[in-house]
Design an enzyme around this catalytic site. Sequence first.
Site, PDB file in Angstrom:
ATOM      1  N   THR A 216      14.300 -90.661   8.686  1.00 52.77           N
ATOM      2  CA  THR A 216      13.443 -89.598   9.200  1.00 52.77           C
ATOM      3  C   THR A 216      12.443 -90.193  10.170  1.00 52.77           C
ATOM      4  O   THR A 216      11.934 -91.296   9.947  1.00 52.77           O
ATOM      5  CB  THR A 216      12.692 -88.875   8.063  1.00 52.77           C
ATOM      6  OG1 THR A 216      11.742 -87.986   8.650  1.00 52.77           O
ATOM      7  CG2 THR A 216      11.970 -89.824   7.133  1.00 52.77           C
ATOM      8  N   GLU A 361      12.716 -86.867   2.594  1.00 50.45           N
ATOM      9  CA  GLU A 361      12.360 -87.732   1.453  1.00 50.45           C
ATOM     10  C   GLU A 361      12.549 -87.014   0.110  1.00 50.45           C
ATOM     11  O   GLU A 361      12.453 -87.630  -0.944  1.00 50.45           O
ATOM     12  CB  GLU A 361      10.890 -88.168   1.560  1.00 50.45           C
ATOM     13  CG  GLU A 361      10.592 -89.164   2.669  1.00 50.45           C
ATOM     14  CD  GLU A 361      10.225 -88.504   3.998  1.00 50.45           C
ATOM     15  OE1 GLU A 361      10.685 -87.372   4.246  1.00 50.45           O
ATOM     16  OE2 GLU A 361       9.471 -89.118   4.773  1.00 50.45           O
ATOM     17  N   LYS A 473       7.020 -81.012  15.344  1.00 52.34           N
ATOM     18  CA  LYS A 473       8.409 -80.564  15.232  1.00 52.34           C
ATOM     19  C   LYS A 473       8.710 -79.507  16.268  1.00 52.34           C
ATOM     20  O   LYS A 473       7.876 -78.654  16.540  1.00 52.34           O
ATOM     21  CB  LYS A 473       8.642 -79.959  13.847  1.00 52.34           C
ATOM     22  CG  LYS A 473       9.382 -80.858  12.941  1.00 52.34           C
ATOM     23  CD  LYS A 473       9.904 -80.136  11.731  1.00 52.34           C
ATOM     24  CE  LYS A 473      10.827 -81.072  10.962  1.00 52.34           C
ATOM     25  NZ  LYS A 473      11.394 -80.457   9.782  1.00 52.34           N
ATOM     26  N   TRP A 478      11.852 -83.574  14.712  1.00 53.02           N
ATOM     27  CA  TRP A 478      10.597 -84.218  15.118  1.00 53.02           C
ATOM     28  C   TRP A 478      10.664 -84.624  16.570  1.00 53.02           C
ATOM     29  O   TRP A 478      11.674 -85.113  17.023  1.00 53.02           O
ATOM     30  CB  TRP A 478      10.342 -85.466  14.254  1.00 53.02           C
ATOM     31  CG  TRP A 478      10.129 -85.096  12.846  1.00 53.02           C
ATOM     32  CD1 TRP A 478      10.991 -85.360  11.799  1.00 53.02           C
ATOM     33  CD2 TRP A 478       9.038 -84.385  12.285  1.00 53.02           C
ATOM     34  NE1 TRP A 478      10.473 -84.835  10.645  1.00 53.02           N
ATOM     35  CE2 TRP A 478       9.280 -84.238  10.910  1.00 53.02           C
ATOM     36  CE3 TRP A 478       7.869 -83.829  12.828  1.00 53.02           C
ATOM     37  CZ2 TRP A 478       8.408 -83.566  10.054  1.00 53.02           C
ATOM     38  CZ3 TRP A 478       7.007 -83.157  11.973  1.00 53.02           C
ATOM     39  CH2 TRP A 478       7.278 -83.036  10.610  1.00 53.02           C
TER      40      TRP A 478
HETATM   41  P1  AMP Z   1      12.121 -83.300   7.643  1.00 55.47           P
HETATM   42  O1  AMP Z   1      11.994 -84.493   6.812  1.00 55.47           O
HETATM   43  O2  AMP Z   1      12.531 -83.607   9.045  1.00 55.47           O
HETATM   44  O3  AMP Z   1      12.998 -82.274   7.007  1.00 55.47           O
HETATM   45  O4  AMP Z   1      10.692 -82.657   7.803  1.00 55.47           O
HETATM   46  C1  AMP Z   1       9.909 -82.288   6.700  1.00 55.47           C
HETATM   47  C2  AMP Z   1       8.675 -81.622   7.165  1.00 55.47           C
HETATM   48  O5  AMP Z   1       8.989 -80.427   7.881  1.00 55.47           O
HETATM   49  C3  AMP Z   1       7.742 -81.168   6.088  1.00 55.47           C
HETATM   50  O6  AMP Z   1       6.938 -82.199   5.598  1.00 55.47           O
HETATM   51  C4  AMP Z   1       6.932 -80.096   6.811  1.00 55.47           C
HETATM   52  O7  AMP Z   1       5.932 -80.667   7.615  1.00 55.47           O
HETATM   53  C5  AMP Z   1       7.975 -79.481   7.712  1.00 55.47           C
HETATM   54  N1  AMP Z   1       8.563 -78.271   7.073  1.00 55.47           N
HETATM   55  C6  AMP Z   1       9.738 -78.183   6.441  1.00 55.47           C
HETATM   56  N2  AMP Z   1       9.931 -76.913   5.998  1.00 55.47           N
HETATM   57  C7  AMP Z   1       8.849 -76.205   6.348  1.00 55.47           C
HETATM   58  C8  AMP Z   1       8.441 -74.851   6.157  1.00 55.47           C
HETATM   59  N3  AMP Z   1       9.214 -73.962   5.538  1.00 55.47           N
HETATM   60  N4  AMP Z   1       7.232 -74.488   6.629  1.00 55.47           N
HETATM   61  C9  AMP Z   1       6.437 -75.371   7.275  1.00 55.47           C
HETATM   62  N5  AMP Z   1       6.772 -76.652   7.485  1.00 55.47           N
HETATM   63  C10 AMP Z   1       7.965 -77.080   7.030  1.00 55.47           C
END
Ligand code: AMP
Length: 478
Positions: A216, A361, A473, A478
């Site tokens: 990630t 994670e 994001k 990201w």
């Molecule tokens: P990733 O590891 O790329 O899946 O990113 C995880 C991060 O995405 C989380 O820590 C949040 O900051 C953001 N995220 C994921 N789902 C949501 C959601 N439903 N609403 C707001 N932020 C989210």
Amino acid sequence: SLRILDSCPGWRPAYVAAVTRSDHDGRRPAMLLGQMMEVPLLVSAILRHAARQFGDTEIVSKRVEGDLHRYTYADCERRSRLLASALQKAGIGDGDRVATIAWNGYRHVELYYGVGGMGAVFHTLNPRLHPDQIAWILNHAEDRVVAFDATFLPLVEAVASRCPKVERWLVMVDEDKQPRVNVPGLENYESFLRTGDERWTWPVFDEKRAVALCYTSGTTGNPKGSLYSHRSTVLHAYGAALPDAVGASARDVILPVVPMFHANAWGLPFTAAMVGSKLVMPGPHLDGKTLHELFESEGVTLAAGVPTVWLGLLQHVEANGLRFSTLERTMIGGSACPLAMIRTFRDKFGVEVKHGWGMTEMSPVGTISRLRPRHLDLPRERQHELLAKQGNVLFGVDMKIVDDAGKELPWDGKTYGNLLARGPWVISSYFKDDNDPLQYDDNGDGWLPTGDVATIDPEGIMQITDRSKDVIKSGGEW
Ligand code: AMP
């Protein structure tokens, strides 16, 4: 148990006596163990189950070749075994990393199960990253084999010379379409599969062994690897299948738009096989028109993706006066789901919204929004607002909010703090990284700081209000 004993001082002598006796005579166990079979939780068992129970259920894939490919869980299990045995013949062994650079499709599913099931580790790479980062990740993970969709040939040509540890680059395309390029170690996936042996059987090993690796870039610095175990992956698949989570069943037709290179497509290839749902894989075709046609032609009941993808889909459907004739619910996550999207799906198209939050994670599912009985009489708009929050945790994840000093904050729906998570499918450390990412409480229990800032209300409904990590994001990435 020692903590319980501390509050029951009268018990301690008896306990100590029992332990001592057991230590000395070796007959009586120190504690009474359950007398159940120790069958390890392995991902190969999920696919074997799907092949035995739902052998004729289909996996349908839009391919890079341009056509629609159909086969069944039984076919998938047979080919995954061929792949596993071919890899073994090629010298790939326990814990070796096999990377994928691929869209959602049946061959990618085979890699999940074939590589993971033989005791090696499948490592999904995000092709949207810069080639420099891809090369860095391939070298950090020490991948020995990379399987990729033909779309990504230019990317492979750009990074291959910088990744000396990769021995084989397998192009996932029909043999008659094999590209002729000068990449040392380039082979055709289908030809490679034919070197496998169908009589090969799935090995049984410790469920704590690693199965999958996903980097990630959701933190500062170089990308970091989350290394999932068989146990965490199977438990996550169980949890995600629950009715108020994904709510998948053998009557469902699931279309994961969320990429298989992003946190294992939220675990859907495992959850679907576990319960026997038909899978529809869109390959590289993620535009609203193609998705809607697939929904209709394959009878999709449940789709999953980031808000940006649904925006494109809704724009296409609304502009052309179309409907969803089979779609019952959408899983939306990765970024906050806009209220207007929930309103449109629910009120205009009669499609239920499951808004989820999680992280790579965390395998990745942490929370999913849901309506409880007391919410059913609320006005629709109020229900939409509830669903726009990130929701309640699944059993298997515990969360809390804390202030900067680590003190737990109240669940009053107003106080916001740093969101921490903990559970059997949450990482305890990053792959090949000596830094301890956890924050410890007074009991010595480690919690993962998520980098999100949130409130939690008295019903346990979590709402993200901000982000403390300094990354942004867009379109779910990201
Ligand atoms: P990733 O590891 O790329 O899946 O990113 C995880 C991060 O995405 C989380 O820590 C949040 O900051 C953001 N995220 C994921 N789902 C949501 C959601 N439903 N609403 C707001 N932020 C989210």
